[in-house]
Design a protein around this motif. Structure first.
Motif, PDB file in Angstrom:
ATOM      1  N   ASN B  38      40.250  41.976  43.357  1.00  0.00           N
ATOM      2  CA  ASN B  38      39.274  42.152  42.282  1.00  0.00           C
ATOM      3  C   ASN B  38      39.806  43.157  41.275  1.00  0.00           C
ATOM      4  O   ASN B  38      40.344  44.182  41.641  1.00  0.00           O
ATOM      5  CB  ASN B  38      37.943  42.687  42.838  1.00  0.00           C
ATOM      6  CG  ASN B  38      37.259  41.669  43.723  1.00  0.00           C
ATOM      7  OD1 ASN B  38      37.018  41.923  44.887  1.00  0.00           O
ATOM      8  ND2 ASN B  38      36.961  40.523  43.178  1.00  0.00           N
ATOM      9  N   THR B  44      41.083  38.197  32.916  1.00  0.00           N
ATOM     10  CA  THR B  44      41.570  38.695  31.631  1.00  0.00           C
ATOM     11  C   THR B  44      42.756  37.858  31.142  1.00  0.00           C
ATOM     12  O   THR B  44      42.848  37.526  29.954  1.00  0.00           O
ATOM     13  CB  THR B  44      41.970  40.177  31.766  1.00  0.00           C
ATOM     14  OG1 THR B  44      40.849  40.902  32.267  1.00  0.00           O
ATOM     15  CG2 THR B  44      42.403  40.756  30.436  1.00  0.00           C
ATOM     16  N   ARG B  47      41.479  34.643  29.804  1.00  0.00           N
ATOM     17  CA  ARG B  47      40.823  34.870  28.509  1.00  0.00           C
ATOM     18  C   ARG B  47      41.854  35.026  27.395  1.00  0.00           C
ATOM     19  O   ARG B  47      41.647  34.559  26.278  1.00  0.00           O
ATOM     20  CB  ARG B  47      39.945  36.120  28.551  1.00  0.00           C
ATOM     21  CG  ARG B  47      38.697  35.925  29.379  1.00  0.00           C
ATOM     22  CD  ARG B  47      37.802  37.166  29.342  1.00  0.00           C
ATOM     23  NE  ARG B  47      36.814  37.060  30.412  1.00  0.00           N
ATOM     24  CZ  ARG B  47      36.587  37.998  31.325  1.00  0.00           C
ATOM     25  NH1 ARG B  47      37.263  39.145  31.296  1.00  0.00           N
ATOM     26  NH2 ARG B  47      35.694  37.803  32.263  1.00  0.00           N
ATOM     27  N   GLU B 162      37.880  30.832  39.212  1.00  0.00           N
ATOM     28  CA  GLU B 162      37.058  30.849  40.424  1.00  0.00           C
ATOM     29  C   GLU B 162      35.926  29.826  40.380  1.00  0.00           C
ATOM     30  O   GLU B 162      34.750  30.181  40.502  1.00  0.00           O
ATOM     31  CB  GLU B 162      36.491  32.261  40.648  1.00  0.00           C
ATOM     32  CG  GLU B 162      37.614  33.295  40.685  1.00  0.00           C
ATOM     33  CD  GLU B 162      37.218  34.589  41.375  1.00  0.00           C
ATOM     34  OE1 GLU B 162      36.335  34.532  42.241  1.00  0.00           O
ATOM     35  OE2 GLU B 162      37.823  35.624  41.070  1.00  0.00           O
TER      36      GLU B 162
HETATM   37  N1  LIG Z   1      34.480  42.498  29.019  1.00  0.00           N
HETATM   38  C1  LIG Z   1      35.133  43.554  29.535  1.00  0.00           C
HETATM   39  N2  LIG Z   1      35.110  44.746  28.901  1.00  0.00           N
HETATM   40  C2  LIG Z   1      35.761  45.802  29.397  1.00  0.00           C
HETATM   41  N3  LIG Z   1      36.474  45.783  30.523  1.00  0.00           N
HETATM   42  C3  LIG Z   1      36.542  44.644  31.212  1.00  0.00           C
HETATM   43  C4  LIG Z   1      35.867  43.457  30.746  1.00  0.00           C
HETATM   44  N4  LIG Z   1      36.115  42.460  31.615  1.00  0.00           N
HETATM   45  C5  LIG Z   1      36.892  42.996  32.577  1.00  0.00           C
HETATM   46  N5  LIG Z   1      37.152  44.282  32.339  1.00  0.00           N
HETATM   47  C6  LIG Z   1      37.994  45.161  33.163  1.00  0.00           C
HETATM   48  O1  LIG Z   1      39.269  44.603  33.251  1.00  0.00           O
HETATM   49  C7  LIG Z   1      39.795  44.734  34.563  1.00  0.00           C
HETATM   50  C8  LIG Z   1      40.242  43.378  35.055  1.00  0.00           C
HETATM   51  O2  LIG Z   1      39.120  42.528  35.109  1.00  0.00           O
HETATM   52  P1  LIG Z   1      39.239  40.978  35.412  1.00  0.00           P
HETATM   53  O3  LIG Z   1      37.876  40.412  35.263  1.00  0.00           O
HETATM   54  O4  LIG Z   1      40.313  40.380  34.616  1.00  0.00           O
HETATM   55  O5  LIG Z   1      39.654  40.990  36.932  1.00  0.00           O
HETATM   56  P2  LIG Z   1      39.791  39.794  37.951  1.00  0.00           P
HETATM   57  O6  LIG Z   1      41.164  39.838  38.492  1.00  0.00           O
HETATM   58  O7  LIG Z   1      39.356  38.534  37.334  1.00  0.00           O
HETATM   59  O8  LIG Z   1      38.773  40.239  39.084  1.00  0.00           O
HETATM   60  P3  LIG Z   1      37.717  39.378  39.930  1.00  0.00           P
HETATM   61  O9  LIG Z   1      38.457  38.858  41.098  1.00  0.00           O
HETATM   62  O10 LIG Z   1      36.702  40.388  40.311  1.00  0.00           O
HETATM   63  O11 LIG Z   1      37.152  38.313  39.040  1.00  0.00           O
HETATM   64  C9  LIG Z   1      38.701  45.354  35.394  1.00  0.00           C
HETATM   65  O12 LIG Z   1      39.020  46.723  35.558  1.00  0.00           O
HETATM   66  C10 LIG Z   1      37.465  45.227  34.569  1.00  0.00           C
HETATM   67  O13 LIG Z   1      36.619  46.330  34.743  1.00  0.00           O
END
Ligand SMILES: Nc1ncnc2c1ncn2[C@@H]1O[C@H](COP(=O)(O)OP(=O)(O)OP(=O)(O)O)[C@@H](O)[C@H]1O
Ligand SMILES: [Mg+2]
Lengths: 293, 240
Positions: B38, B44, B47, B162
């Protein structure tokens, strides 16, 4: 309680409610795509009333026909204003956008005051005092015409939103702008067109307001209060809710006028609004904002 | 290479970089599964690829041209479809209207109708539930609507974040099977999957992301047998 009088007030309430619905529809549409309350909405309606009044006095153009002229002009000006000014404030700073629309309302009010003085006006046509009687119920012709025009325009708006590509894109953007972008919707462009459409609906409301009610530059404060109450009662951003809430406002006002007294008319509606909001904070047709995961 | 990412850095607002030099490439027809803890930056990364988040540095070449920084609607029109994490249906619209939104960018009406039929054949649910409001469907049904909507334009690259999260096992299996089917029809897929065992088992290739970079890449099955991956991800996902 005289049943005839009650029937009369119900008919008048429905006819007035239709006009309120038209006036509030643009506010709802704009809130939907931008999540911003356009405080200048009623000032735009009053501006359109003045322009319709001018067109009638100088060219003899019927106020109902002036709608056809005013809507496209307001659409273009609204869309331009959104594209050039509001878009730059960048959707993030909502407070700033509200302040800009507040400022714009004051500018419009000042402009109207200096162009047309601040005394009462009304659009009085040859048929303004005509009325007829159905089953003993007295119906002023202008009320019927205004309600007919309002319902026709609302119907047209409904068709645009539900049957056209642009309409669907506006609704999609209202519900989830990110997902809309991810299916190829240019969200900025669609927001601009939706804003223009909302302003065009304000333009349509002006001549109707001028035909039914007296107006002066500062009347928009009264109206924006009423329209906001309608939009909130309906559930912010829901057009169906706006329509139902406008009907309730129209009916509540008229029925309260004949059953209690004229002074009570607005109060009855606001009491109803508070009652609904206590039970259902999101309004009649509102949906809870979905948490984004 | 259909997608070539080099030295990609991105983050949110004025915060620090979340992606810290991502290098990743996908060939036409690939099925790559991205796993990682996580907060590693998996969402990100997706995105940034689909244009929801503007990259700060680095390049994203799609089909040979650098597309970093383009708007999401333009990237979608070029063939990148993104089904984001969580729910992304238009909840107040009917299932059919949701599907129609997938055809929004197709100008030719005849072609749109044809493509809608193909999408409906892949996901029969959009016909069965055509007139229900999308927001009323179950999570698994909504995910299928989102996937159907995303394939109307026959995208070349699909990013799925996911898609099985929170679904019951049967719905989960349906979604995974649909992805495999799409891949067999030539759609290149980049999948983010919390459940490493399912993800790496389904995809051909696996990548491990940690702290904003790609740490490891290998054949899906081989990563499943990798002792380090086993310890870090499979143990964890078994507990979840
Ligand atoms: N919209 C946002 N604004 C600011 N910070 C964000 C935003 N979305 C994600 N983050 C931050 O970016 C980092 C990476 O988030 P991300 O959602 O890409 O992780 P992930 O690998 O997809 O995790 P997960 O398995 O929980 O989905 C995290 O520290 C999160 O807090
Ligand atoms: Mg994620």
């Amino acid at each position: 309680m005289n049943p005839q009088l009650l029937g009369q007030s119900i008919v008048l309430g429905i006819l007035t409610g239709g006009v309120y619905a038209l006036m509030a529809s643009g506010l709802t549409l704009i809130f939907g795509v931008m999540r911003v309350v356009n405080v200048a909405h009623a000032a735009m309606i009053v501006m359109s009333a003045y322009l319709s009044w001018m067109l009638y006095r100088t060219l003899g153009l019927d106020p109902l026909l002036s709608i056809i002229v005013l809507m496209p002009v307001f659409f273009v000006l609204g869309a331009l204003g959104q594209w050039v000014v509001l878009r730059r404030l960048g959707g993030r700073d909502l407070t700033l956008t509200v302040l800009v629309s507040f400022g714009f309302a004051i500018i419009l009010e000042g402009l109207q005051g200096s162009l047309w003085s601040s005394s009462f006006q009304a659009i009085n046509t040859a048929y303004s005092l005509d009325s007829f009687n159905i089953l003993g119920i007295y119906v002023p012709l202008v009320r019927l015409l205004a309600a007919g025009a309002a319902l026709a325009l609302l119907g047209a708006l409904f068709v645009v939103l539900s049957r056209t590509n642009l309409g669907r894109a506006i609704r999609a953007t209202t519900q989830d702008p990110r997902s809309a972008a991810l299916v190829g919707v240019n969200v900025e462009y669609v927001t601009t067109l939706a804003f223009g459409l909302g302003v065009a609906m304000a333009a349509a409301g002006g001549p109707l307001l001028g035909m039914l009610f007296a107006f002066y530059p500062a009347t928009h404060w009264l109206w924006i209060g009423k329209l906001l109450a309608v939009v909130v009662l309906g559930g912010l951003g829901s057009l169906k809710g706006t329509f139902v809430a406008a009907m309730i406002l129209g009916l509540a006002e008229q029925v309260a006028t004949v059953t209690i007294s004229l002074d009570w008319a607005p109060l009855v509606f606001y009491l109803f609004l508070f009652g609904v909001l206590i039970v259902r904070p999101r309004g009649l047709f509102g949906t809870v904002a979905r948490e984004s995961l | 290479m259909l997608l070539e990412i080099e030295g990609l850095c991105a983050g949110y607002g004025s915060g620090g970089d979340i992606l810290r030099g991502v290098d990743l490439s996908l060939a036409e027809g690939d099925f790559v599964c991205l796993i990682g803890p996580n907060g590693a930056g998996k969402s990100t990364l997706l995105r940034a690829i689909s244009g929801i988040l503007r990259p700060r540095r680095g390049t994203i070449r799609f089909d040979g041209t650098d597309v970093a920084g383009l708007r999401p609607d333009l990237l979608f029109r070029r063939g990148i479809a993104h089904v984001p994490q969580g729910r992304s249906t238009f909840p107040q619209m009917t299932v059919h209207e949701n599907l129609l939104m997938g055809a929004y960018s197709i100008r030719d009406r005849g072609l749109a109708r044809e493509r809608l039929e193909v999408a409906a054949a892949f996901f029969p649910i959009v016909v069965e539930q055509a007139n229900r409001r999308a927001g009323l469907l179950s999570g698994g049904e909504q995910k299928q609507v989102e996937m159907a909507r995303a394939i109307v334009t026959s995208p070349r690259l699909m990013l799925l974040d996911e898609p099985t999260l929170g679904l019951e096992p049967r719905a989960s299996r349906t979604v995974m099977a649909k992805m495999r089917e799409l891949n067999e029809h030539g759609v290149t897929i980049l999948l983010v999957e919390q459940n490493a065992r399912t993800g790496l088992g389904t995809a051909r290739t696996g990548c491990v992301m940690e702290l904003g970079t790609i740490k490891l890449r290998g054949e899906g099955q081989r990563l499943l047998d990798d002792p380090q991956v086993k310890r870090l991800y499979l143990g964890e996902s078994a507990a979840v």
